[in-house]
Design an enzyme around this catalytic site. Structure first.
Site, PDB file in Angstrom:
ATOM      1  N   GLY A  22     -12.170  -1.309   7.290  1.00 51.75           N
ATOM      2  CA  GLY A  22     -10.949  -2.087   6.822  1.00 51.75           C
ATOM      3  C   GLY A  22     -10.089  -2.176   8.021  1.00 51.75           C
ATOM      4  O   GLY A  22     -10.067  -1.850   9.203  1.00 51.75           O
ATOM      5  N   CYS A  23      -8.861  -2.304   7.600  1.00 47.64           N
ATOM      6  CA  CYS A  23      -7.640  -2.379   8.599  1.00 47.64           C
ATOM      7  C   CYS A  23      -7.302  -1.366   9.301  1.00 47.64           C
ATOM      8  O   CYS A  23      -6.652  -1.528  10.404  1.00 47.64           O
ATOM      9  CB  CYS A  23      -6.689  -2.740   7.691  1.00 47.64           C
ATOM     10  SG  CYS A  23      -6.508  -4.342   6.718  1.00 47.64           S
ATOM     11  N   TYR A  24      -7.789   0.046   9.141  1.00 46.17           N
ATOM     12  CA  TYR A  24      -7.376   1.020   9.939  1.00 46.17           C
ATOM     13  C   TYR A  24      -8.550   1.710  11.004  1.00 46.17           C
ATOM     14  O   TYR A  24      -8.314   2.356  11.306  1.00 46.17           O
ATOM     15  CB  TYR A  24      -7.123   2.368   9.008  1.00 46.17           C
ATOM     16  CG  TYR A  24      -8.072   2.906   8.078  1.00 46.17           C
ATOM     17  CD1 TYR A  24      -8.946   3.960   8.571  1.00 46.17           C
ATOM     18  CD2 TYR A  24      -8.505   2.387   6.698  1.00 46.17           C
ATOM     19  CE1 TYR A  24     -10.199   4.449   7.913  1.00 46.17           C
ATOM     20  CE2 TYR A  24      -9.424   2.890   5.995  1.00 46.17           C
ATOM     21  CZ  TYR A  24     -10.250   4.005   6.718  1.00 46.17           C
ATOM     22  OH  TYR A  24     -11.211   4.675   6.020  1.00 46.17           O
ATOM     23  N   HIS A  51       0.746  -2.004  11.545  1.00 45.84           N
ATOM     24  CA  HIS A  51      -0.138  -2.918  11.028  1.00 45.84           C
ATOM     25  C   HIS A  51       0.587  -3.929   9.769  1.00 45.84           C
ATOM     26  O   HIS A  51       1.069  -3.028   8.727  1.00 45.84           O
ATOM     27  CB  HIS A  51      -1.555  -2.315  10.367  1.00 45.84           C
ATOM     28  CG  HIS A  51      -2.137  -3.178   9.739  1.00 45.84           C
ATOM     29  ND1 HIS A  51      -2.874  -4.299  10.150  1.00 45.84           N
ATOM     30  CD2 HIS A  51      -2.393  -3.175   8.323  1.00 45.84           C
ATOM     31  CE1 HIS A  51      -3.639  -4.849   9.361  1.00 45.84           C
ATOM     32  NE2 HIS A  51      -3.319  -4.142   8.171  1.00 45.84           N
ATOM     33  N   PHE A  55      -3.439   0.829   7.473  1.00 44.83           N
ATOM     34  CA  PHE A  55      -3.606   1.478   6.065  1.00 44.83           C
ATOM     35  C   PHE A  55      -4.802   0.742   5.689  1.00 44.83           C
ATOM     36  O   PHE A  55      -5.075  -0.459   6.154  1.00 44.83           O
ATOM     37  CB  PHE A  55      -2.504   1.114   5.046  1.00 44.83           C
ATOM     38  CG  PHE A  55      -1.264   1.234   5.705  1.00 44.83           C
ATOM     39  CD1 PHE A  55      -0.650   2.549   5.772  1.00 44.83           C
ATOM     40  CD2 PHE A  55      -0.244   0.261   6.539  1.00 44.83           C
ATOM     41  CE1 PHE A  55       0.577   2.747   6.335  1.00 44.83           C
ATOM     42  CE2 PHE A  55       0.756   0.600   6.938  1.00 44.83           C
ATOM     43  CZ  PHE A  55       1.478   1.815   7.084  1.00 44.83           C
TER      44      PHE A  55
END
Length: 366
Positions: A151-153, A286, A350
């Site tokens: 994901g986003c991290y 982010h 995160f």
């Protein structure tokens, strides 16, 4: 020490205003009157003006190409359909990010020793990494690493891996590519998770070069990392494979979970280098959503102006998952001069778990 010596970004050709995407969602999601009002509110409050997609359908009122059967839920695009488009579109978008990097920094890809590819929105084998070896003319013996479904991290894990390669090999030159096609996974059911995801996510790619030695111009030294898990948020952010695409679980409680852990995360990170938040001049956070940015500012005592790069990326691109924080980092870098040498950049991202990642970069000259 290892250094970020080049960075590039890219987006698909289709750029839509948030209001146009909202109209598409309202036409296609078959929402109740209450959910339609909720969706409009989410879009207005998102802090996003524009998003990009590999699909042209988001800007159309009918005659859809990918979502051609959207009126019939039984034949809504399958996961196989979506991953077919991913395989068609992800390689060229990834190459565009690398070409942006090459154009700005004159990087010689023949010297790349390692390739790291991060992605959570598509997969196939032979994969995106092998396509990039061929399309970029990399050595067939380049060492390849794939970071999937984080994901986003994920960019943070890619940077940690690149740092390890550079620490163990003085000649290492690592190319990182983070590519996500989030818009392929539009879900028409009007759940809270889907409403939130449909208001935020978009497509993009970013590329970095990490080396054991400084290059010409400004370099960002990877000074230290720290990560943690918030068990309380395990069920509030998730990403699973469904029959009709990948399904996001994104609770409205995520900002409050981040609020509860961000100060201790930051304290643990900065203690490794004997610094305080007041010692940090630049921030690359982010933008998982506007509310997330606001709670971080409140908890750390930083201003919106200090966090301007995150808001600009959110406004112009939305949340593109793993490349997003690198878009923010590029925005910070583009504003630096030699006067900033010696200053530090604090960065966060995160994702599922709920995972909290952080790092400090030191701005250095060649």
């Amino acid at each position: 020490m290892s250094y970020i010596t080049a960075i590039g970004t890219a987006n698909p050709v289709h750029r839509f205003s948030q209001s146009v995407i909202a109209d598409f969602m309202l036409r296609t999601m078959r929402l109740s009157a209450g959910d339609a009002r909720k969706l409009k509110t989410l879009f207005r409050a998102s802090g996003i003006d524009y998003r990009y997609s590999v699909l042209e359908d988001y800007g159309k009122t009918g005659d859809f190409s990918f979502f051609s059967k959207i009126a019939d839920a039984e034949i809504f695009p399958s996961t196989q359909d979506r991953l077919r488009v991913f395989k068609q579109e992800a390689p060229s978008l990834s190459v565009a990010a690398v070409e942006d990097l090459r154009g700005a920094y004159a990087v010689d890809l023949r010297n790349v020793t390692h390739l790291i590819v991060a992605c959570c929105t598509g997969m196939y084998a032979p994969g995106l990494d092998i396509d990039l070896v061929r399309m970029l003319g990399l050595s067939t013996s380049v060492q390849r690493t794939a970071i999937n479904f984080m994901g986003c991290y994920a960019a943070f894990n890619a940077l940690k891996a690149a740092d390890a390669f550079c620490q163990s090999n003085a000649d290492a030159k690592v190319l990182i590519v983070c590519t996500e096609l989030c818009s392929l996974h539009f879900q028409a059911t009007g759940t809270e998770d889907n409403l939130l995801a449909n208001a935020l996510f978009a497509d993009g790619a970013a590329a970095l070069v990490v080396e054991s030695q400084r290059s010409n111009g400004l370099n960002l030294a990877l000074e230290t990392f720290h990560n943690d898990l918030s068990a309380a948020g395990e069920q509030d952010m998730a990403w699973t494979v469904g029959d009709l695409g990948f399904e996001m679980r994104l609770s409205a409680y995520v900002p409050e979970i981040i609020r509860s852990g961000i100060a201790s995360l930051t304290g643990a990170l900065l203690s490794k280098i004997s610094k305080k938040i007041s010692d940090i001049k630049h921030f690359a956070i982010h933008p998982g959503g506007k509310k997330i940015l606001e709670v971080i500012e409140q908890e750390l005592g930083i201003t919106r102006a200090q966090n301007h790069a995150a808001y600009k990326v959110l406004n112009h691109y939305g949340n593109m998952s793993s490349p997003t924080v690198l878009f923010v980092l590029k925005e910070v870098i583009d504003g630096l001069t030699k006067k900033n040498v010696g200053e530090k950049i604090l960065s966060f991202a995160f994702g599922p778990g709920l995972t909290l990642e952080s790092m400090v970069l030191n701005i250095e000259n060649a």
